[in-house]
Structures are given as C-alpha cells and as structure tokens.
Design a protein around this motif. Sequence first.
Motif, PDB file in Angstrom:
ATOM      1  N   PRO A  45      -5.598   5.531  -4.658  1.00 30.38           N
ATOM      2  CA  PRO A  45      -6.698   5.010  -3.845  1.00 30.38           C
ATOM      3  C   PRO A  45      -6.551   3.511  -3.537  1.00 30.38           C
ATOM      4  O   PRO A  45      -6.879   3.059  -2.445  1.00 30.38           O
ATOM      5  CB  PRO A  45      -7.949   5.267  -4.686  1.00 30.38           C
ATOM      6  CG  PRO A  45      -7.558   6.316  -5.660  1.00 30.38           C
ATOM      7  CD  PRO A  45      -6.095   6.170  -5.885  1.00 30.38           C
ATOM      8  N   THR A  46      -6.028   2.754  -4.494  1.00 27.18           N
ATOM      9  CA  THR A  46      -5.793   1.331  -4.249  1.00 27.18           C
ATOM     10  C   THR A  46      -4.754   1.157  -3.153  1.00 27.18           C
ATOM     11  O   THR A  46      -4.903   0.328  -2.252  1.00 27.18           O
ATOM     12  CB  THR A  46      -5.339   0.621  -5.539  1.00 27.18           C
ATOM     13  OG1 THR A  46      -6.343   0.786  -6.533  1.00 27.18           O
ATOM     14  CG2 THR A  46      -5.070  -0.849  -5.304  1.00 27.18           C
TER      15      THR A  46
ATOM     16  N   GLY B 123      -4.086   3.327  -0.791  1.00 25.91           N
ATOM     17  CA  GLY B 123      -4.706   3.757   0.457  1.00 25.91           C
ATOM     18  C   GLY B 123      -5.594   2.682   1.055  1.00 25.91           C
ATOM     19  O   GLY B 123      -5.558   2.423   2.265  1.00 25.91           O
ATOM     20  N   MET B 124      -6.383   2.035   0.208  1.00 22.93           N
ATOM     21  CA  MET B 124      -7.243   0.947   0.694  1.00 22.93           C
ATOM     22  C   MET B 124      -6.406  -0.239   1.172  1.00 22.93           C
ATOM     23  O   MET B 124      -6.754  -0.901   2.156  1.00 22.93           O
ATOM     24  CB  MET B 124      -8.220   0.497  -0.400  1.00 22.93           C
ATOM     25  CG  MET B 124      -9.253   1.542  -0.764  1.00 22.93           C
ATOM     26  SD  MET B 124     -10.282   2.046   0.631  1.00 22.93           S
ATOM     27  CE  MET B 124     -11.168   0.543   0.951  1.00 22.93           C
ATOM     28  N   THR B 125      -5.299  -0.492   0.510  1.00 23.41           N
ATOM     29  CA  THR B 125      -4.411  -1.575   0.932  1.00 23.41           C
ATOM     30  C   THR B 125      -3.776  -1.246   2.281  1.00 23.41           C
ATOM     31  O   THR B 125      -3.606  -2.128   3.128  1.00 23.41           O
ATOM     32  CB  THR B 125      -3.338  -1.840  -0.143  1.00 23.41           C
ATOM     33  OG1 THR B 125      -3.987  -2.076  -1.397  1.00 23.41           O
ATOM     34  CG2 THR B 125      -2.480  -3.040   0.199  1.00 23.41           C
TER      35      THR B 125
ATOM     36  N   GLY C 179       0.814  -1.215   0.000  1.00 27.30           N
ATOM     37  CA  GLY C 179       0.000   0.000   0.000  1.00 27.30           C
ATOM     38  C   GLY C 179       0.844   1.259   0.000  1.00 27.30           C
ATOM     39  O   GLY C 179       0.540   2.216  -0.731  1.00 27.30           O
TER      40      GLY C 179
ATOM     41  N   ILE D  34      -5.217   0.596   4.611  1.00 21.65           N
ATOM     42  CA  ILE D  34      -6.296   0.386   5.584  1.00 21.65           C
ATOM     43  C   ILE D  34      -6.441  -1.110   5.889  1.00 21.65           C
ATOM     44  O   ILE D  34      -6.546  -1.514   7.053  1.00 21.65           O
ATOM     45  CB  ILE D  34      -7.620   0.984   5.075  1.00 21.65           C
ATOM     46  CG1 ILE D  34      -7.516   2.510   5.026  1.00 21.65           C
ATOM     47  CG2 ILE D  34      -8.796   0.538   5.952  1.00 21.65           C
ATOM     48  CD1 ILE D  34      -8.639   3.187   4.269  1.00 21.65           C
ATOM     49  N   LEU D  35      -6.407  -1.942   4.843  1.00 19.75           N
ATOM     50  CA  LEU D  35      -6.474  -3.390   5.035  1.00 19.75           C
ATOM     51  C   LEU D  35      -5.318  -3.867   5.914  1.00 19.75           C
ATOM     52  O   LEU D  35      -5.508  -4.689   6.816  1.00 19.75           O
ATOM     53  CB  LEU D  35      -6.445  -4.104   3.682  1.00 19.75           C
ATOM     54  CG  LEU D  35      -6.322  -5.631   3.740  1.00 19.75           C
ATOM     55  CD1 LEU D  35      -7.556  -6.246   4.400  1.00 19.75           C
ATOM     56  CD2 LEU D  35      -6.102  -6.194   2.354  1.00 19.75           C
TER      57      LEU D  35
ATOM     58  N   PHE E 287       0.623   3.972  -3.043  1.00 21.10           N
ATOM     59  CA  PHE E 287       0.177   5.330  -2.745  1.00 21.10           C
ATOM     60  C   PHE E 287       1.290   6.347  -3.003  1.00 21.10           C
ATOM     61  O   PHE E 287       1.099   7.317  -3.741  1.00 21.10           O
ATOM     62  CB  PHE E 287      -0.301   5.431  -1.296  1.00 21.10           C
ATOM     63  CG  PHE E 287      -0.739   6.815  -0.927  1.00 21.10           C
ATOM     64  CD1 PHE E 287      -2.033   7.223  -1.177  1.00 21.10           C
ATOM     65  CD2 PHE E 287       0.143   7.724  -0.352  1.00 21.10           C
ATOM     66  CE1 PHE E 287      -2.447   8.515  -0.867  1.00 21.10           C
ATOM     67  CE2 PHE E 287      -0.251   9.010  -0.042  1.00 21.10           C
ATOM     68  CZ  PHE E 287      -1.552   9.409  -0.301  1.00 21.10           C
TER      69      PHE E 287
END
Length: 126
Positions: free
Chosen positions: A100-101, A103-105, A76, A107-108, A80
């Motif tokens: 965004p990918t 960022g989501m990674t 991530g 968060i995961l 990012f």
Amino acid sequence: MNKALGVLNACAGLFGACGVAAAAAAAHVPGGERLNAVALILLAHAAALLALTPRTRPGEPGARLWLASAVALAVGAVLFSSDVALLTLRGARLFPMAAPTGGMTLILGWLLAFFAGMTGLSRRYR
C-alpha cells in the motif's frame, strides 16, 4: 543530476526485465496470479521512467517536479512489486504495509507528473 538520470534509466531497464520475468512466472508458478500485477506495474513504470527522464534536465520547464515524479514512481514500483512478489513466491512481506505504501507513492508520482506538466503549460502560455 546526470547521475540521477543514469540511475533512473538503469531502473527502467531492470523494471522491464523483471516485469517480463514476473509475467512468465505468473504463467508457470502455481498460485502466481498476483505476479500479473507485478508485471503490469513494472512494465508500465519502466516505460514511464524512460519517458520522464529527458524532462528532468536542467532548463526544462518543471525539471525538479519531473525528477521528483520519476523518483516517486521508481520507489513506488519497487515497494509495491517487491512486496507482492515476495508474498506470492515466499509467503513473506517486505515490511508491513509495503505494497500500500508503494501504491500511494505511485499515485504521488503521477500527481507530481501532473503538476510538472501544468508548470510547463503555465510557462508556455504566459
């Protein structure tokens, strides 16, 4: 698994160096304010990787979840920070939706760290 730990620790060192470079560039490159976000992500996740890797050793409670968390944080952070840096410095994107990918990674990765911590707690207090 030892190879993965070495790669994650190497990533931490590279993230730290690139984070400092991004902070310096943000101060000197015209229009480089977005590089402050790159520096923050890289520096914070360099420290996080160094803190997480000892927990990924076999026999540690939740070791596989800790490893998955560390890998997700590394991936991530790369997605990012690379996308934002490329956009700022070159006007190009890594690929559509890379930031965004990433960022989501991230968060995961932090959610996986939460679950790994909960796994360790549940085993400790049985």
